[in-house]
Motif scaffolding. Sequence first.
Motif, PDB file in Angstrom:
ATOM      1  N   ILE A 142      -9.256   9.707  -0.632  1.00 43.75           N
ATOM      2  CA  ILE A 142      -9.105   8.510   0.201  1.00 43.75           C
ATOM      3  C   ILE A 142      -9.865   7.340  -0.400  1.00 43.75           C
ATOM      4  CG2 ILE A 142      -9.604   7.479   2.441  1.00 43.75           C
ATOM      5  CD1 ILE A 142      -7.249   9.389   2.458  1.00 43.75           C
ATOM      6  N   PHE A 143     -11.107   7.594  -0.832  1.00 46.20           N
ATOM      7  CA  PHE A 143     -11.919   6.518  -1.405  1.00 46.20           C
ATOM      8  C   PHE A 143     -11.266   5.967  -2.673  1.00 46.20           C
ATOM      9  CE2 PHE A 143     -15.233   5.039  -4.314  1.00 46.20           C
ATOM     10  CZ  PHE A 143     -15.839   4.063  -3.520  1.00 46.20           C
ATOM     11  N   THR A 144     -10.792   6.832  -3.530  1.00 42.91           N
ATOM     12  CA  THR A 144     -10.133   6.392  -4.764  1.00 42.91           C
ATOM     13  C   THR A 144      -8.863   5.620  -4.457  1.00 42.91           C
ATOM     14  OG1 THR A 144     -11.005   8.312  -5.964  1.00 42.91           O
ATOM     15  CG2 THR A 144      -9.134   7.147  -6.949  1.00 42.91           C
ATOM     16  N   PHE A 145      -8.113   6.121  -3.500  1.00 38.15           N
ATOM     17  CA  PHE A 145      -6.852   5.478  -3.114  1.00 38.15           C
ATOM     18  C   PHE A 145      -7.095   4.045  -2.647  1.00 38.15           C
ATOM     19  CE2 PHE A 145      -3.026   5.309  -0.195  1.00 38.15           C
ATOM     20  CZ  PHE A 145      -2.094   5.262  -1.227  1.00 38.15           C
ATOM     21  N   ILE A 146      -8.108   3.869  -1.799  1.00 39.41           N
ATOM     22  CA  ILE A 146      -8.407   2.525  -1.287  1.00 39.41           C
ATOM     23  C   ILE A 146      -9.021   1.660  -2.379  1.00 39.41           C
ATOM     24  CG2 ILE A 146      -9.739   1.221   0.407  1.00 39.41           C
ATOM     25  CD1 ILE A 146      -9.578   3.640   2.262  1.00 39.41           C
ATOM     26  N   SER A 147      -9.937   2.236  -3.156  1.00 37.53           N
ATOM     27  CA  SER A 147     -10.592   1.480  -4.223  1.00 37.53           C
ATOM     28  C   SER A 147      -9.601   0.949  -5.247  1.00 37.53           C
ATOM     29  CB  SER A 147     -11.642   2.351  -4.929  1.00 37.53           C
ATOM     30  OG  SER A 147     -12.668   2.722  -4.051  1.00 37.53           O
ATOM     31  N   GLU A 148      -8.523   1.691  -5.448  1.00 43.33           N
ATOM     32  CA  GLU A 148      -7.483   1.272  -6.384  1.00 43.33           C
ATOM     33  C   GLU A 148      -6.459   0.343  -5.738  1.00 43.33           C
ATOM     34  OE1 GLU A 148      -7.259   1.734  -9.581  1.00 43.33           O
ATOM     35  OE2 GLU A 148      -9.081   2.953  -9.716  1.00 43.33           O
ATOM     36  N   GLY A 149      -6.805  -0.147  -4.537  1.00 45.75           N
ATOM     37  CA  GLY A 149      -5.914  -1.082  -3.862  1.00 45.75           C
ATOM     38  C   GLY A 149      -4.584  -0.483  -3.460  1.00 45.75           C
ATOM     39  N   TYR A 150      -4.623   0.819  -3.070  1.00 39.95           N
ATOM     40  CA  TYR A 150      -3.418   1.543  -2.663  1.00 39.95           C
ATOM     41  C   TYR A 150      -2.373   1.572  -3.781  1.00 39.95           C
ATOM     42  CZ  TYR A 150      -5.415   1.362   2.022  1.00 39.95           C
ATOM     43  OH  TYR A 150      -6.248   1.497   3.109  1.00 39.95           O
ATOM     44  N   TYR A 151      -2.821   1.321  -5.003  1.00 38.94           N
ATOM     45  CA  TYR A 151      -1.961   1.376  -6.188  1.00 38.94           C
ATOM     46  C   TYR A 151      -0.791   0.390  -6.146  1.00 38.94           C
ATOM     47  CZ  TYR A 151      -4.664   5.479  -7.433  1.00 38.94           C
ATOM     48  OH  TYR A 151      -5.705   6.323  -7.756  1.00 38.94           O
ATOM     49  N   PHE A 152      -0.950  -0.680  -5.378  1.00 41.60           N
ATOM     50  CA  PHE A 152       0.057  -1.736  -5.392  1.00 41.60           C
ATOM     51  C   PHE A 152       0.129  -2.390  -6.775  1.00 41.60           C
ATOM     52  CE2 PHE A 152      -0.273  -1.863  -0.717  1.00 41.60           C
ATOM     53  CZ  PHE A 152       1.060  -2.045  -0.392  1.00 41.60           C
ATOM     54  N   GLY A 189       2.095  -9.200   8.648  1.00 37.13           N
ATOM     55  CA  GLY A 189       0.736  -9.684   8.866  1.00 37.13           C
ATOM     56  C   GLY A 189      -0.212  -8.597   9.320  1.00 37.13           C
ATOM     57  N   ALA A 190       0.208  -7.782  10.265  1.00 42.41           N
ATOM     58  CA  ALA A 190      -0.662  -6.740  10.810  1.00 42.41           C
ATOM     59  C   ALA A 190      -0.990  -5.672   9.760  1.00 42.41           C
ATOM     60  CB  ALA A 190      -0.009  -6.095  12.032  1.00 42.41           C
ATOM     61  N   VAL A 191       0.012  -5.240   9.013  1.00 39.51           N
ATOM     62  CA  VAL A 191      -0.227  -4.243   7.961  1.00 39.51           C
ATOM     63  C   VAL A 191      -1.145  -4.811   6.890  1.00 39.51           C
ATOM     64  CG1 VAL A 191       0.874  -2.935   6.098  1.00 39.51           C
ATOM     65  CG2 VAL A 191       1.912  -2.980   8.376  1.00 39.51           C
ATOM     66  N   THR A 192      -0.914  -6.074   6.522  1.00 39.67           N
ATOM     67  CA  THR A 192      -1.771  -6.727   5.544  1.00 39.67           C
ATOM     68  C   THR A 192      -3.209  -6.802   6.034  1.00 39.67           C
ATOM     69  OG1 THR A 192       0.062  -8.071   4.707  1.00 39.67           O
ATOM     70  CG2 THR A 192      -2.164  -8.854   4.238  1.00 39.67           C
ATOM     71  N   ALA A 193      -3.380  -7.171   7.291  1.00 41.05           N
ATOM     72  CA  ALA A 193      -4.724  -7.296   7.865  1.00 41.05           C
ATOM     73  C   ALA A 193      -5.484  -5.978   7.767  1.00 41.05           C
ATOM     74  CB  ALA A 193      -4.629  -7.751   9.323  1.00 41.05           C
ATOM     75  N   PHE A 194      -4.824  -4.883   8.130  1.00 43.96           N
ATOM     76  CA  PHE A 194      -5.483  -3.579   8.113  1.00 43.96           C
ATOM     77  C   PHE A 194      -5.796  -3.117   6.690  1.00 43.96           C
ATOM     78  CE2 PHE A 194      -4.988   1.033   7.651  1.00 43.96           C
ATOM     79  CZ  PHE A 194      -6.084   1.453   8.403  1.00 43.96           C
ATOM     80  N   LEU A 195      -4.802  -3.148   5.811  1.00 41.29           N
ATOM     81  CA  LEU A 195      -5.002  -2.641   4.456  1.00 41.29           C
ATOM     82  C   LEU A 195      -6.092  -3.424   3.726  1.00 41.29           C
ATOM     83  CD1 LEU A 195      -1.349  -1.966   3.227  1.00 41.29           C
ATOM     84  CD2 LEU A 195      -2.991  -0.344   4.182  1.00 41.29           C
ATOM     85  N   ALA A 196      -6.073  -4.740   3.856  1.00 41.09           N
ATOM     86  CA  ALA A 196      -7.070  -5.556   3.168  1.00 41.09           C
ATOM     87  C   ALA A 196      -8.467  -5.306   3.710  1.00 41.09           C
ATOM     88  CB  ALA A 196      -6.715  -7.034   3.292  1.00 41.09           C
ATOM     89  N   ALA A 197      -8.590  -5.058   5.012  1.00 38.18           N
ATOM     90  CA  ALA A 197      -9.898  -4.774   5.600  1.00 38.18           C
ATOM     91  C   ALA A 197     -10.478  -3.479   5.041  1.00 38.18           C
ATOM     92  CB  ALA A 197      -9.794  -4.703   7.124  1.00 38.18           C
ATOM     93  N   THR A 198      -9.633  -2.472   4.837  1.00 44.94           N
ATOM     94  CA  THR A 198     -10.135  -1.217   4.257  1.00 44.94           C
ATOM     95  C   THR A 198     -10.589  -1.430   2.816  1.00 44.94           C
ATOM     96  OG1 THR A 198      -7.911  -0.518   3.519  1.00 44.94           O
ATOM     97  CG2 THR A 198      -8.611   0.171   5.721  1.00 44.94           C
ATOM     98  N   MET A 199      -9.887  -2.282   2.089  1.00 44.17           N
ATOM     99  CA  MET A 199     -10.275  -2.553   0.702  1.00 44.17           C
ATOM    100  C   MET A 199     -11.590  -3.325   0.636  1.00 44.17           C
ATOM    101  SD  MET A 199      -6.657  -3.271  -1.284  1.00 44.17           S
ATOM    102  CE  MET A 199      -5.637  -3.964   0.016  1.00 44.17           C
TER     103      MET A 199
END
Length: 549
Positions: A536-546, A290-300
């Motif tokens: 960093i911007f590309t990495f996040i914009s691409e949804g961390y490539y999940f 939950g915590a990791v999801t919360a952080f990653l999604a907020a950056t996206m």
Amino acid sequence: MLPYAPWVVWVLPLVGSLGVPVAAAVNEKVRNSFAVLIGFITAAFALSMIPDVYQGYVGNLQVIWIPVLNLRAGVLVDPLSVLMTNIAAGIGALILLYSLGYMAHEEGLTRYYFFMLFFIGGMIGLVMANNFLQLYVFWEIVGLCSYALIGFWYKRDKAAKAGMKAFVVTRAGDAALLIGILILYLQTGTFSFLEINQVVEAGKIGFPFLTTMLLLIFGGAVGKSAQVPLHVWLPDAMEGPTTVSALIHAATMVKAGIYLVARTGFTLVSFEHIPAVYIQNWYMTVAYVGAVTAFLAATMALVSVDIKRVLAYSTISQLGYIMTALGLGTATGWFAGQFHVLSHALFKALLFLCAGAVLHVVETTDMRLMGGLRRDMPITFTTAIIGALALSGVPPLSGFWSKDLIFAAAYAINAYPLLAILVVTAALTFAYSLRWIFLVFLGEKSDHAKTIHVHEAPAVMTIPLVILALLTCVSGFFESSFGHFMGVHGEVGIEAIPLVLSFTALIVGGVPAYLVYYRRSISPEVLRTGSFGKVIFTFISEGYYFDRA
């Protein structure tokens, strides 16, 4: 309680959905009015259960279902099921009313209203079920409806693929859930929640084995509630109508996983019944996912330019908050999580319907083509502000009370790593919420916005906005009553250090967003300059490539 309310509240929308084509045979107005009427009657039956449950009533009502297997169908009336029922029914009714305006000129509305009612009935049936087998049947109904409604505009390639993606990705979680349920049945000889609880209390099932089953069941929740790594379907689900997005995010689909974890992790196999050495791994898994999801999604959400995708990432993030609270393994964490379920349902339904009102006139989802809409859409703007501030945890709105209770619950058990992640996420949440408001409603109109006639949405759409905004404003003040209703007494209240952390997060997230997107003191492009910034911007914009092959 209205007569037979626990049965009627989920049977009515399911049967009512079958009546939609019949009503459509009369005319479109009868069809639309019929669907809305069924929605509000369902909400009335849901509300009728609150007083009895508030006074301590708990019911386990059953009838024979499959005699040869001695299986019974039943409804479990308790605080958790009634809370989730009222969220699904109440918000569902408001969305159906809103649909009269938002979907007025669309084709295929018989199909739309059929699946909307079926969706609401499926979700209520899921949370009212008193056994795992019945829950799983409704679990699949909810998945089917989400597929059909996300892909409602099936002639659009993106919408059709988004519906299929949601269906396929969530299958992974559903498979884990089904395996967990079947193995649990083989070990206990029952699907009943209450009977499984008795087996666990009696110590008749090995605790390490039970923990494995809980992890499999949690896999189902990861899929339905869009937690990492099965979160990838939810942003694409924005290809469906905004009303569908509101229903999925606020009242149905994604709340199903939250309900499952709340049911299994507290009222079904409570930490009070299982030695900590066995159950702590399950709770820790839930909390950190939950915590990791919360952080990653907020950056996206912070980098997205799509008005609905920002809200989609926000939902993923806030569901992560709730999962973290449930994973704390305490009564106070469980209570805080359920309070945030209610808060999130209100402000997220509000935000999506505000987005729908905007899309109703601007005909684009790109926030860069909006701006300056506040003058022409004052009701939508005002209610959107309330929703965004509640999402950000600004006092005294509902999100402030529930979010800070989660902070306090984590602080109370010294879960400092989790608390740190949540505080950082809170700062990001305020930043992307302000960015959303600034880009859509404030500043000068874009060239695109100047070429269209921007106007306020019709009353049938603004009335649900006002109702949800009012509930968002006042619901936080009923924390004590909510605690009594949920049967959790002596819950953690707002404390000094979590409160300081909360306000610090608002400052850290709010000031940069204000300077960049309102004052324009700093260009957003500055954050993307340089090789490191671009990466960093590309990495996040691409949804961390999940989600990339």
